[in-house]
Design an enzyme around this catalytic site. Structure first.
Site, PDB file in Angstrom:
ATOM      1  N   GLU A  44       0.975  -1.246  -0.077  1.00  0.00           N
ATOM      2  CA  GLU A  44      -0.152   0.071  -0.099  1.00  0.00           C
ATOM      3  C   GLU A  44       0.780   1.220  -0.020  1.00  0.00           C
ATOM      4  OE1 GLU A  44      -2.930   0.295   3.445  1.00  0.00           O
ATOM      5  OE2 GLU A  44      -3.626   2.187   2.406  1.00  0.00           O
ATOM      6  N   ARG A 269       5.741 -13.049   9.466  1.00  0.00           N
ATOM      7  CA  ARG A 269       6.405 -11.699   9.058  1.00  0.00           C
ATOM      8  C   ARG A 269       7.396 -11.407   9.593  1.00  0.00           C
ATOM      9  NH1 ARG A 269       2.482  -8.104   9.109  1.00  0.00           N
ATOM     10  NH2 ARG A 269       3.845  -6.293   9.139  1.00  0.00           N
ATOM     11  N   LYS A 279       4.297   0.454   9.850  1.00  0.00           N
ATOM     12  CA  LYS A 279       4.497   1.938   9.019  1.00  0.00           C
ATOM     13  C   LYS A 279       3.830   3.115   9.753  1.00  0.00           C
ATOM     14  CE  LYS A 279       3.182   0.207   4.910  1.00  0.00           C
ATOM     15  NZ  LYS A 279       2.611   0.215   3.405  1.00  0.00           N
TER      16      LYS A 279
HETATM   17  P1  ATP Z   1       1.171  -1.807   7.931  1.00  0.00           P
HETATM   18  O1  ATP Z   1       2.417  -1.639   8.774  1.00  0.00           O
HETATM   19  O2  ATP Z   1       0.165  -0.808   7.681  1.00  0.00           O
HETATM   20  O3  ATP Z   1       0.413  -3.211   8.328  1.00  0.00           O
HETATM   21  P2  ATP Z   1       2.257  -3.437   5.936  1.00  0.00           P
HETATM   22  O4  ATP Z   1       3.494  -3.239   6.331  1.00  0.00           O
HETATM   23  O5  ATP Z   1       1.448  -4.807   6.076  1.00  0.00           O
HETATM   24  O6  ATP Z   1       1.621  -2.269   6.473  1.00  0.00           O
HETATM   25  P3  ATP Z   1       1.852  -3.399   3.004  1.00  0.00           P
HETATM   26  O7  ATP Z   1       2.060  -2.338   2.231  1.00  0.00           O
HETATM   27  O8  ATP Z   1       0.201  -3.953   3.108  1.00  0.00           O
HETATM   28  O9  ATP Z   1       2.184  -2.899   4.464  1.00  0.00           O
HETATM   29  O10 ATP Z   1       2.577  -4.528   2.642  1.00  0.00           O
HETATM   30  C1  ATP Z   1       2.988  -5.176   1.397  1.00  0.00           C
HETATM   31  C2  ATP Z   1       3.360  -6.473   1.525  1.00  0.00           C
HETATM   32  O11 ATP Z   1       4.547  -6.727   2.271  1.00  0.00           O
HETATM   33  C3  ATP Z   1       2.482  -7.423   2.223  1.00  0.00           C
HETATM   34  O12 ATP Z   1       2.078  -8.359   1.170  1.00  0.00           O
HETATM   35  C4  ATP Z   1       2.776  -8.022   3.348  1.00  0.00           C
HETATM   36  O13 ATP Z   1       2.537  -9.194   3.552  1.00  0.00           O
HETATM   37  C5  ATP Z   1       4.193  -7.710   3.126  1.00  0.00           C
HETATM   38  N1  ATP Z   1       4.954  -7.279   4.470  1.00  0.00           N
HETATM   39  C6  ATP Z   1       4.734  -6.218   5.449  1.00  0.00           C
HETATM   40  N2  ATP Z   1       5.337  -6.219   6.393  1.00  0.00           N
HETATM   41  C7  ATP Z   1       6.102  -7.347   6.268  1.00  0.00           C
HETATM   42  C8  ATP Z   1       6.869  -8.172   7.371  1.00  0.00           C
HETATM   43  N3  ATP Z   1       7.352  -7.403   8.546  1.00  0.00           N
HETATM   44  N4  ATP Z   1       7.537  -9.336   6.881  1.00  0.00           N
HETATM   45  C9  ATP Z   1       7.223  -9.671   5.770  1.00  0.00           C
HETATM   46  N5  ATP Z   1       6.423  -9.283   4.928  1.00  0.00           N
HETATM   47  C10 ATP Z   1       5.833  -8.199   5.211  1.00  0.00           C
END
Ligand code: ATP
Ligand code: MG
Length: 559
Positions: A44, A269, A279
């Site tokens: 996003e 994650r 974020k």
């Molecule tokens: P927020 O912090 O708002 O929850 P987010 O980090 O999930 O946001 P996105 O932009 O939705 O942000 O993430 C994009 C992709 O990155 C998603 O498919 C998510 O699975 C992956 N992702 C995000 N954070 C992690 C993480 N810490 N480890 C592995 N993959 C991640």
């Protein structure tokens, strides 16, 4: 949907790297997707990418690469109020820099708004969605609890005609923000909260960074996400564990529509110690000036690490080392630092830099000469360079001690030490200012001890680095430490109070050997004995060199 067949004559030959590879191997064996492998990274655009995203990029791109498949970059831009073009641009740059090769496959969820709308109309026609007049608070209150089932909305049984009319009017902008929603008609008694008539559309009168004023209803993440994967023909829709409970809902949407249905696979994650990764929290650090922008070298963002001098290679290696699991854990940040050191050790040019200088005058040396120094002991092809040597030098302040503790092998009054690539010197006299601070050391050098060619067999225990005073290049050097003083700041209520007050030290008068004058932005060096450094891209100007310390030579936090 495109066909990308993985030719069966040439199967990918390797051991499965992780459980997702096992799933794909099995799918290919059963011809589940006709040999196709198609992944995506769906950020996003509401912030810069962080190291957790890097893990996801390496995983998704790596799979596409290893199976001769395809990899999409898709902006999940369904929330107009938080999204900006700046974030889109930074994400494109970061994914490319990491090596995630999406070719021309950049997509935007907002380009699918019309398709999603038509699918919503279809669900209404099938009696599987309805317009609800409850406000957000009322919907929350009627959701029920873990032990108590939810209450059905009074608007749940509107006729198909009424629902179609209301949805159209929602789209036309007849209603205020929050006045109505479109909800899926599933099961208010479901043990899975996500199935209790979730919201599909909300009214948000806000301009979209790409669609402008075209829309005033926006799909929720739950409604949009599975649709996006379906539209793009993704085969393996890889996401983090918190979406496991959403999978039945995505399944329900796609099966109710009877459209192409990717397989969702969840993995743990990345959580990294001594930093935060949400974020929202990173945005707060930026907005409230706790750090110097998203690319502050202390940030766990890809742009921060890049500015700090981490290489894409080392981040990819890190992703490889930590692997992919099904259970959440906290990964030690020293693993990332290890990967960075390992890469820079092999590739970084060596240089001598004195960060906190004290002057040494060689009373018996006259003239000047150039001495040979090794560019990189790990790389025989890196060759040698010449380093100027003269009567006045700088050495590191703390390489001299007037009252040394036992075991101090560097310079002391009356003692000897070797200058790297040069001579053994002896400290004859200590000069102090009126306040008693040491300002200069008068030394003599032993001509016969020249590195490589000297005839003397004299041996000393200490070897220190130095820079010729008249040849030295002045530079600013920025030393970084961990941004937080506790291992898992994200779990602390008062996480901002756990910021490390000593996470940045600025040294303004470092002295570096002259070849460094030609260093370009992002060039990487090992300053001997001091760590790995790179030229800072933000503060370096034609008149001023600024270096970031990328990482220390050893893990200084290890007990
Ligand atoms: P927020 O912090 O708002 O929850 P987010 O980090 O999930 O946001 P996105 O932009 O939705 O942000 O993430 C994009 C992709 O990155 C998603 O498919 C998510 O699975 C992956 N992702 C995000 N954070 C992690 C993480 N810490 N480890 C592995 N993959 C991640
Ligand atoms: Mg997310």
């Amino acid at each position: 949907m495109e066909e990308t067949k993985n030719t069966n004559e040439n199967p990918v030959e390797r051991k499965p790297k992780n459980f997702i590879y096992e799933i794909i191997d099995e799918d290919n064996k059963n011809d589940k997707w006709g040999g196709r492998v198609h992944t995506r990274f769906p950020p996003e655009p509401n912030g810069y990418l962080h190291i957790g995203h890097a893990k996801s990029i390496c995983l998704n791109y790596g799979i596409a690469r290893d199976y001769n498949g395809k990899f999409n970059l898709r902006f999940d831009d369904t929330n107009p109020e938080k999204e900006e073009q700046e974030y889109v641009d930074s994400i494109v740059e970061d994914v490319k820099w990491l090596g995630g090769d999406f070719g021309d496959r950049v997509f935007y969820a907002s380009d699918y708004f019309e398709q999603m709308y038509q699918w919503a109309v279809e669900l209404i026609k099938k009696g599987k969605a309805y317009v609800c007049d409850l406000n957000a608070e009322e919907i929350r209150a009627s959701r029920g609890t873990l032990t108590e089932q939810g209450k059905e909305s009074a608007y749940r049984n509107r006729s198909v005609e009424e629902n179609l009319d209301l949805l159209e009017r929602m789209r036309k902008g007849e209603f205020e923000n929050g006045a109505k929603t479109l909800r899926a008609k599933i099961d208010m008694a479901s043990p899975n909260f996500n199935m209790r008539d979730p919201i599909m559309y909300r009214i948000v009168h806000a301009d979209h960074h790409r669609q402008g004023k075209d829309w005033c209803i926006y799909p929720t993440y739950d409604w949009a996400h599975g649709n996006e994967d379906s539209i793009e023909g993704i085969t393996h829709s890889i996401c983090t564990l918190e979406f496991q409970n959403h999978r039945p809902l995505y399944d329900w949407f796609l099966d109710s529509l009877g459209v192409y249905h990717p397989q969702q696979i969840e993995f743990a994650r990345l959580n990294l110690s001594y930093t935060v990764m949400s974020k929202r929290k990173l945005l707060q650090l930026v907005k409230e000036n706790f750090v110097d922008g998203w690319d502050d070298p202390r940030m766990p963002t890809i742009s921060g690490y890049r500015r700090r001098g981490y290489t894409a290679e080392s981040i990819r290696n890190f992703a490889e080392i930590i692997g992919v699991a099904k259970r959440d854990a906290l990964t030690d940040i020293s693993l990332l630092e290890f990967a960075v050191r390992d890469d820079l050790n092999k590739n970084a040019q060596r240089a001598m830099a004195v960060l906190k200088p004290i002057k040494v005058v060689l009373t018996n040396y006259e003239g000047e000469e150039n001495l040979e120094a090794v560019n990189n002991p790990e790389n025989p092809n890196a060759g040698m360079r010449l380093v100027p040597f003269s009567k006045e030098l700088y050495i590191e302040e703390n390489d001299f001690m007037e009252n040394p503790p036992k075991g101090f092998h560097r310079l002391i009054p009356g003692g000897e030490v070797r200058l790297r690539y040069a001579y053994i010197i002896k400290c004859e006299e200590v000069i102090k200012d009126d306040d008693g601070n040491v300002v200069e050391l008068r030394c003599t050098y032993d001509k016969e001890t020249k590195s490589g060619t000297g005839t003397s067999t004299k041996k000393v225990k200490g070897v220190i680095h130095w820079v010729s005073a008249k040849d030295a290049v002045d530079a600013e050097v920025r030393l970084y430490d961990r941004l937080f003083v506790v291992e898992n700041p994200g779990t602390e209520e008062d996480w901002l109070s756990k910021i490390n007050p000593q996470s940045l030290e600025i040294i303004s008068n470092a002295k570096i050997e002259p070849f460094i004058r030609n260093a370009k932005q992002q060039d990487k060096f090992q300053f001997e004995r001091m760590g790995y450094f790179c030229v800072d891209t933000k503060y370096t100007t034609p008149g001023k060199l600024v270096f970031n310390r990328t990482v220390t030579l050893k893990d200084s936090w290890k007990k």
